[in-house]
Design an enzyme around this catalytic site. Structure first.
Site: not given
Ligand code: BGC
Ligand code: NOJ
Length: 811
Positions: A483
């Site tokens: 993400d």
């Molecule tokens: C985090 C991710 C997460 C995303 C969506 C980001 O700030 O680092 O791990 O998947 O937010 O909430």
């Molecule tokens: C947490 C999120 O829930 C997931 O959708 C994502 O793939 C990972 N972070 C990596 O960014």
């Protein structure tokens, strides 16, 4: 240092020191009604949706960290204490918190009074029980005072934390007999209320927080408790609470039990009122009377235990290491149920407000859950697929209460659609239920736009095919699984969210992670098409899969590992040419699982590079070297300090991809070494550094370039749970559900003599005994099923309801 121990027989983690390095929590509830509870009684309760139907209030990021929950106070003479140590924090003569399968039991004793609080949510019930047992183990008669405490949340948890000008005036309660009712907004648009009851007469109560606590006190020293007298306050606005006050006499050796219940009620519109302004209490009374004695509660508790016996009985192993057994047999499966229920919504790191059910997250969660309750997995797949669009794209998240796509978050995460192929094929392999494919499933929640579920899979597959970039690799969209790799974002405004901003439309950034993912699930799609007689579709799809393999070989190989992406400008990401972020884990995981270029040695080289550059003492980091400055063309990934989260953290979710990749090469020792590095039960002794629960996986462990390598965060709600379960059971232990039977193909450390697995699959019980006399990692010499040799490594579906022996000889 350890703060407790595993009680495997009771399937509990027993915390013996309340001052854990972080609150160590548990989840109660399995279907509609849930509570989070910490090892000192902190936490909150909600019905279905932690945002829209929150029953009790919780303040995140509080001081101290975990303040607020469901508390009991005991006043015994001048000594005031709590069975779970908090909130009073009086030193206890004995403290124990047992987190078990959907229940938590506190035991506290002080000055000859033993208190036990058992908290759980009976199956199919919209209420939480607290069974409080008090025993006088002294030789004197005791007269004690017991106060309960919860604080109501005004339903919408976000509004509750922000809109004080309104909600300081809306709170309303009623008290009748021993039941405190919370009815804020009931007279307007809500058809629900909550209640907190006890099955015994009370001496008093409080429902106004400031009256009970005192404006200048904390929950550790409420006025009413310290004075030993509740005030029978009725809340009008401000902050409604519920507190019962009981006076209890205990002779020496005597014990008494009390049943408290926190319940949620929905009432039909025309049955809301008993009389003017007086709510219809009948539904609450019905709930209360179903568990108004200790016997009834004990029976419900036994049912809950039997429920878990059954669920956990479907896969269980015996290996030489109890730490492995307790992960596979108990805690990892349990966490998979929790992630199935919560997705990423409510934990002690996820506020329950920001996120509902994630499209990619919930699909992935299913691979660790589908064997437990396949019917619920089926319903979930339907719900997820209903938030997809005809072109295969989808909403990134949906709210569990409405099941509608969350427009504020939007879509355009280009890995999302493919995960639907993973969950669907996992479901069909587990159950043999191909009828799911014919089910009519809406697009965008609009039933007039429904098509068969198979058409949804097809749309998922072709979404990638229709969205290729200049190198014929998949366009990344807003981001792929990572993400934080926001290659089309270019954000300069700190008030923008990287998650919802895509500043440069029409970007052509491409993802090697999606490329590998497409090859893995493209092959699955082809296999499925063949299995259901869609030969032409299979042929056509295979052409696209082959083309992707070629594109990766031509444009996705950096020499020693797979590239990660091409950025907006067509520059390489994750290449030895880059100054930072030279190598990333995701594309190594997916391209090795897809076995792209295996004959040419790419898989082996890639995994060797992972070992060399990404592995460290605490797991495999996401990228190396971590970014030390902000790269506007990369986005959020470069905002994290080096070694944390997606920037060089050990993002435990993706470590199993490498474990699985290793099994493709037959390197069982390496695969298992990676497994043990992040499996929580193997980290118990490190608790002081690790901080979070030793019984569940966390999302992230600080990586080798971090300030405190090995320190973990974000426990519980992570795809880590299902992926590790999948990797260990299906690829390392190597017992995998297939369309026509159980595939057996272990890839284990060479030192192992073997292991046993009991697997209930399609109502057939397989007692599998794997022997490894030659001490190899992979390879099978012979399989005997009920004493008869079979020629394939797929054990067929045998007679249902019976136990069958499967002897596997490696060699
Ligand atoms: C985090 C991710 C997460 C995303 C969506 C980001 O700030 O680092 O791990 O998947 O937010 O909430
Ligand atoms: C947490 C999120 O829930 C997931 O959708 C994502 O793939 C990972 N972070 C990596 O960014």
């Amino acid at each position: 240092m350890e703060y407790g121990y595993f009680d495997d027989e009771n399937r509990e983690y027993v915390i013996t020191n309340p001052k854990t390095p972080y609150p160590w929590i548990n989840y109660l509830g399995n279907e509609d009604f849930f509570s989070l509870t910490s090892n000192t009684g902190g936490g909150y309760t909600f019905y279905k949706d932690a945002k829209f139907r929150r029953l009790t209030r919780y303040r995140y990021n509080n001081i101290p960290a975990d303040n607020g929950g469901k508390y009991f106070y005991i006043k015994d003479g001048d000594t005031i204490w709590s069975p779970g140590w908090k909130p009073v924090k009086t030193e206890l003569d004995h403290y124990e918190c047992r987190h078990g399968m959907s229940y938590t039991k506190f035991k506290g004793s002080k000055n000859g009074i033993e208190a036990e609080v058992l908290q759980f949510i009976p199956l199919g019930f919209w209420g939480e029980i607290q069974k409080v047992s008090l025993k006088n183990s002294s030789s004197d008669k005791k007269k004690i005072k017991l106060f309960s405490f919860i604080e109501w949340c005004l339903w919408n948890a976000e509004d509750d934390m922000t809109n004080f000008q309104r909600n300081f005036s809306t709170g309303e309660v009623e008290v009748k007999d021993s039941v405190i009712y919370h009815k804020t907004e009931f007279k307007e648009r809500r058809n629900h209320y909550a209640f907190y009851s006890v099955n015994s007469p009370i001496t008093g109560y409080d429902t106004d927080r400031e009256t009970f606590v005192g404006l200048y006190n904390g929950l550790d020293a409420p006025d009413a408790v310290f004075e030993g007298q509740s005030r029978n306050s009725i809340a009008h606005g401000w902050s409604p609470i519920a507190s019962h006050y009981l006076e209890i006499e205990l002779k020496p050796g005597e014990d008494k039990e009390f049943i408290f219940m926190l319940g949620y009620v929905e009432v039909e519109k025309d049955k809301k009122w008993e009389s003017k302004s007086i709510i219809n209490k009948q539904p609450a009374h019905d709930m209360i009377s179903s568990y108004d004695t200790a016997d009834k509660v004990n029976r419900a508790f036994e049912d809950l235990r039997a429920y878990w016996d059954n669920l956990l009985g479907k896969i269980s192993i015996e290996s030489a290491d109890p730490r492995l057994d307790r992960m596979v047999n108990i805690w990892n499966q349990y966490q998979c149920m929790v992630t199935f229920n919560m997705s990423r919504s409510a934990s002690f790191f996820e506020s329950g407000i920001g996120r509902g059910m994630g499209f990619r997250d919930s699909n992935q969660d299913l691979i660790g859950f589908v064997h437990q309750i396949p019917e619920r997995a089926r319903e979930r797949i339907y719900d997820i697929a209903s938030t997809q669009f005809e072109d295969g794209s989808c909403y990134h998240q949906y709210q569990p209460l409405t099941k509608k796509g969350n427009a504020a978050v939007g879509g355009n995460f280009n890995d999302d659609p493919l995960w639907l192929i993973l969950s669907t094929t996992a479901y069909i392999k587990e159950t043999g239920d191909f009828s799911l494919l014919d089910e009519m499933v809406p697009f965008d929640n609009d039933s007039s736009r429904a098509k068969s579920h198979f058409e949804h899979l097809k749309a998922s597959f072709y979404h990638v095919v229709h969205n290729l970039g200049p190198h014929k690799l998949p366009l990344i969209g807003r981001a792929d699984w990572n993400d934080c790799l926001n290659l089309n974002c270019f954000s300069e405004d700190p008030n923008e969210s990287f998650q919802t901003t895509e500043n440069q439309k029409g970007g052509t950034a491409e993802s090697l992670m999606i490329a590998g993912l497409f090859v893995v699930y493209g092959k699955e799609y082809v296999k499925l098409c063949i299995r259901i007689g869609k030969e032409d579709e299979a042929k056509e799809a295979q052409v696209h899969v082959d083309a992707m393999i070629e594109a990766v070989k031509q444009h996705g190989w950096d020499g020693d590992w797979y590239l990660r992406a091409y950025d907006y400008f067509g520059n390489k990401v994750g290449s030895s040419e880059n100054e930072e972020g030279k190598i990333f884990i995701e594309s190594q995981g997916w391209c090795t699982m897809a076995e792209i270029g295996k004959e040419e040695g790419m898989v082996e080289k890639s995994l060797n590079a992972v070992k060399k550059y990404l592995d460290c003492d605490y797991g495999i980091v996401l990228n190396y070297p971590a970014f030390t400055k902000y790269y506007i063309e990369y986005g959020e990934i470069s905002t994290y300090p080096a070694g944390y989260k997606e920037n060089g953290g050990i993002f435990c979710h993706n470590n199993p991809w490498i474990m699985i990749g290793e099994t493709m090469l037959g390197r069982g020792d390496q695969a298992y070494d990676y497994y043990t590095k992040i499996a929580p039960s193997f980290l118990e002794e490190l608790s002081e550094l690790h901080k979070v629960e030793p019984y569940v996986y966390c999302q992230m462990i600080a990586g080798k370039e971090a300030h405190r390598p090995g320190e973990a965060k974000n426990s519980w709600l992570s795809g880590t749970a299902s992926w590790n379960f999948y990797a260990i059971t299906q690829y390392i232990l190597g017992i995998r559900a297939e369309y026509d039977g159980l595939a057996i193909n272990p890839c284990i450390p060479a030192s192992w003599d073997g292991f046993k697995m009991k697997r209930v699959f399609r109502d057939v019980t397989y007692n599998i005994n794997v022997k490894n006399p030659e001490h190899i990692s992979k390879g099978i010499k012979q399989i005997l099923v009920n004493g008869q040799p079979v020629n394939s490594n797929i054990v067929p579906i045998l007679e249902k309801g019976k136990e069958h022996s499967v002897e596997v000889l490696m060699g």
